[in-house]
Design a protein around this motif. Structure first.
Motif, mmCIF file in Angstrom:
data_model
loop_
_atom_site.group_PDB
_atom_site.id
_atom_site.type_symbol
_atom_site.label_atom_id
_atom_site.label_comp_id
_atom_site.label_asym_id
_atom_site.label_seq_id
_atom_site.Cartn_x
_atom_site.Cartn_y
_atom_site.Cartn_z
ATOM 1 N N ASP A 23 0.862 -1.177 0.000
ATOM 2 C CA ASP A 23 0.000 0.000 0.000
ATOM 3 C C ASP A 23 0.903 1.233 0.000
ATOM 4 O O ASP A 23 1.747 1.381 0.892
ATOM 5 N N PRO A 24 0.760 2.133 -0.989
ATOM 6 C CA PRO A 24 1.645 3.292 -1.064
ATOM 7 C C PRO A 24 1.527 4.255 0.120
ATOM 8 O O PRO A 24 2.466 4.973 0.435
ATOM 9 N N GLU A 25 0.384 4.241 0.788
ATOM 10 C CA GLU A 25 0.183 5.157 1.912
ATOM 11 C C GLU A 25 0.675 4.582 3.235
ATOM 12 O O GLU A 25 1.269 5.286 4.036
ATOM 13 N N THR A 26 0.426 3.292 3.465
ATOM 14 C CA THR A 26 0.751 2.708 4.769
ATOM 15 C C THR A 26 1.957 1.780 4.745
ATOM 16 O O THR A 26 2.512 1.451 5.789
ATOM 17 N N GLY A 27 2.344 1.313 3.541
ATOM 18 C CA GLY A 27 3.435 0.354 3.441
ATOM 19 C C GLY A 27 3.015 -1.068 3.764
ATOM 20 O O GLY A 27 3.819 -1.989 3.761
ATOM 21 N N GLU A 28 1.715 -1.256 4.032
ATOM 22 C CA GLU A 28 1.177 -2.573 4.374
ATOM 23 C C GLU A 28 1.351 -3.532 3.203
ATOM 24 O O GLU A 28 1.094 -3.199 2.055
ATOM 25 N N ASP A 29 1.800 -4.742 3.486
ATOM 26 C CA ASP A 29 1.945 -5.787 2.478
ATOM 27 C C ASP A 29 0.563 -6.319 2.133
ATOM 28 O O ASP A 29 -0.168 -6.768 3.000
ATOM 29 N N TYR A 31 -0.033 -8.797 -0.157
ATOM 30 C CA TYR A 31 0.046 -10.112 -0.799
ATOM 31 C C TYR A 31 -1.131 -10.972 -0.357
ATOM 32 O O TYR A 31 -1.417 -11.093 0.826
ATOM 33 N N GLY A 32 -1.808 -11.554 -1.312
ATOM 34 C CA GLY A 32 -2.945 -12.422 -1.009
ATOM 35 C C GLY A 32 -4.247 -11.692 -0.754
ATOM 36 O O GLY A 32 -5.244 -12.310 -0.389
ATOM 37 N N ALA A 33 -4.244 -10.386 -0.949
ATOM 38 C CA ALA A 33 -5.470 -9.606 -0.720
ATOM 39 C C ALA A 33 -6.546 -10.018 -1.722
ATOM 40 O O ALA A 33 -6.248 -10.427 -2.845
ATOM 41 N N PRO A 34 -7.801 -9.913 -1.341
ATOM 42 C CA PRO A 34 -8.890 -10.250 -2.265
ATOM 43 C C PRO A 34 -8.843 -9.378 -3.521
ATOM 44 O O PRO A 34 -8.563 -8.178 -3.448
ATOM 45 N N MET A 35 -9.109 -9.985 -4.677
ATOM 46 C CA MET A 35 -9.064 -9.247 -5.944
ATOM 47 C C MET A 35 -10.032 -8.069 -5.936
ATOM 48 O O MET A 35 -9.714 -7.009 -6.470
ATOM 49 N N LYS A 36 -11.190 -8.230 -5.326
ATOM 50 C CA LYS A 36 -12.150 -7.131 -5.278
ATOM 51 C C LYS A 36 -11.530 -5.909 -4.607
ATOM 52 O O LYS A 36 -11.649 -4.783 -5.096
ATOM 53 N N GLU A 37 -10.850 -6.124 -3.489
ATOM 54 C CA GLU A 37 -10.184 -5.024 -2.779
ATOM 55 C C GLU A 37 -9.094 -4.395 -3.644
ATOM 56 O O GLU A 37 -8.945 -3.179 -3.691
ATOM 57 N N MET A 38 -8.323 -5.233 -4.332
ATOM 58 C CA MET A 38 -7.235 -4.720 -5.169
ATOM 59 C C MET A 38 -7.775 -3.890 -6.324
ATOM 60 O O MET A 38 -7.203 -2.862 -6.671
ATOM 61 N N ARG A 39 -8.867 -4.334 -6.925
ATOM 62 C CA ARG A 39 -9.474 -3.573 -8.025
ATOM 63 C C ARG A 39 -9.926 -2.201 -7.547
ATOM 64 O O ARG A 39 -9.799 -1.208 -8.267
ATOM 65 N N GLU A 40 -10.458 -2.129 -6.332
ATOM 66 C CA GLU A 40 -10.919 -0.851 -5.783
ATOM 67 C C GLU A 40 -9.744 0.057 -5.440
ATOM 68 O O GLU A 40 -9.776 1.249 -5.728
ATOM 69 N N ARG A 41 -8.688 -0.494 -4.855
ATOM 70 C CA ARG A 41 -7.542 0.316 -4.427
ATOM 71 C C ARG A 41 -6.660 0.761 -5.581
ATOM 72 O O ARG A 41 -6.103 1.845 -5.555
ATOM 73 N N PHE A 42 -6.504 -0.089 -6.582
ATOM 74 C CA PHE A 42 -5.590 0.190 -7.689
ATOM 75 C C PHE A 42 -6.323 0.155 -9.020
ATOM 76 O O PHE A 42 -5.845 -0.421 -9.987
ATOM 77 N N SER A 43 -7.471 0.815 -9.084
ATOM 78 C CA SER A 43 -8.330 0.722 -10.269
ATOM 79 C C SER A 43 -7.664 1.222 -11.544
ATOM 80 O O SER A 43 -7.936 0.717 -12.618
ATOM 81 N N GLY A 44 -6.793 2.181 -11.450
ATOM 82 C CA GLY A 44 -6.199 2.735 -12.660
ATOM 83 C C GLY A 44 -4.754 2.375 -12.896
ATOM 84 O O GLY A 44 -4.264 2.443 -14.017
ATOM 85 N N HIS A 45 -4.054 1.949 -11.844
ATOM 86 C CA HIS A 45 -2.628 1.739 -12.010
ATOM 87 C C HIS A 45 -2.071 0.842 -10.909
ATOM 88 O O HIS A 45 -2.394 0.996 -9.753
ATOM 89 N N CYS A 46 -1.227 -0.094 -11.322
ATOM 90 C CA CYS A 46 -0.527 -0.957 -10.372
ATOM 91 C C CYS A 46 0.882 -1.186 -10.908
ATOM 92 O O CYS A 46 1.045 -1.650 -12.035
ATOM 93 N N ASP A 47 1.883 -0.870 -10.135
ATOM 94 C CA ASP A 47 3.270 -1.019 -10.577
ATOM 95 C C ASP A 47 3.687 -2.473 -10.743
ATOM 96 O O ASP A 47 4.720 -2.753 -11.332
ATOM 97 N N TYR A 48 2.906 -3.396 -10.236
ATOM 98 C CA TYR A 48 3.273 -4.810 -10.281
ATOM 99 C C TYR A 48 2.634 -5.556 -11.446
ATOM 100 O O TYR A 48 2.842 -6.754 -11.597
ATOM 101 N N TRP A 49 1.859 -4.872 -12.275
ATOM 102 C CA TRP A 49 1.166 -5.538 -13.369
ATOM 103 C C TRP A 49 2.148 -6.189 -14.332
ATOM 104 O O TRP A 49 3.135 -5.585 -14.746
ATOM 105 N N GLU A 50 1.886 -7.432 -14.635
ATOM 106 C CA GLU A 50 2.578 -8.176 -15.692
ATOM 107 C C GLU A 50 1.502 -8.917 -16.455
ATOM 108 O O GLU A 50 0.538 -9.407 -15.871
ATOM 109 N N ILE A 51 1.674 -9.042 -17.735
ATOM 110 C CA ILE A 51 0.636 -9.657 -18.567
ATOM 111 C C ILE A 51 0.501 -11.148 -18.284
ATOM 112 O O ILE A 51 1.495 -11.848 -18.091
#
Length: 95
Positions: A23-29, A31-51
């Motif tokens: 998490d860019p704000e808290t530094g919280e890891d 990993y393993g977070a629910p996809m729904k949560e990830m889509r909401e938090r990083f809807s436009g951009h994620c530095d870890y995206w790989e095809i």
């Protein structure tokens, strides 16, 4: 060109994200977070995206070259962070 989203990402394991995103704000890891949560938090951009493989297979030859060039650029940066020789440096040593 392909839309860079959770649905086309190799780290999408169905119900969970396995990218090891912080998490860019808290530094919280996250990993393993629910996809729904990830889509909401990083809807436009994620530095870890790989095809994902399935998304890569559907690309045109021209788009594959673009994705491969982007991957090489990201990989070069990661190698510097981990102080590992990049493929470019390995190729130079082989000569």
């Amino acid at each position: 060109m392909i839309k860079k989203s959770c649905s086309t990402c190799e780290w999408n394991f169905g119900t969970n994200c396995s990218a090891g995103v912080k998490d860019p704000e808290t530094g919280e890891d996250l990993y393993g977070a629910p996809m729904k949560e990830m889509r909401e938090r990083f809807s436009g951009h994620c530095d870890y995206w790989e095809i994902s493989l399935s998304a890569y297979i559907r690309l045109s030859a021209a788009d594959k070259k673009i994705i491969e060039a982007e991957w090489r650029e990201r990989n070069e940066k990661r190698m510097k962070v981990f102080k590992m020789p990049s493929q470019t440096e390995k190729d130079g040593e082989a000569k």
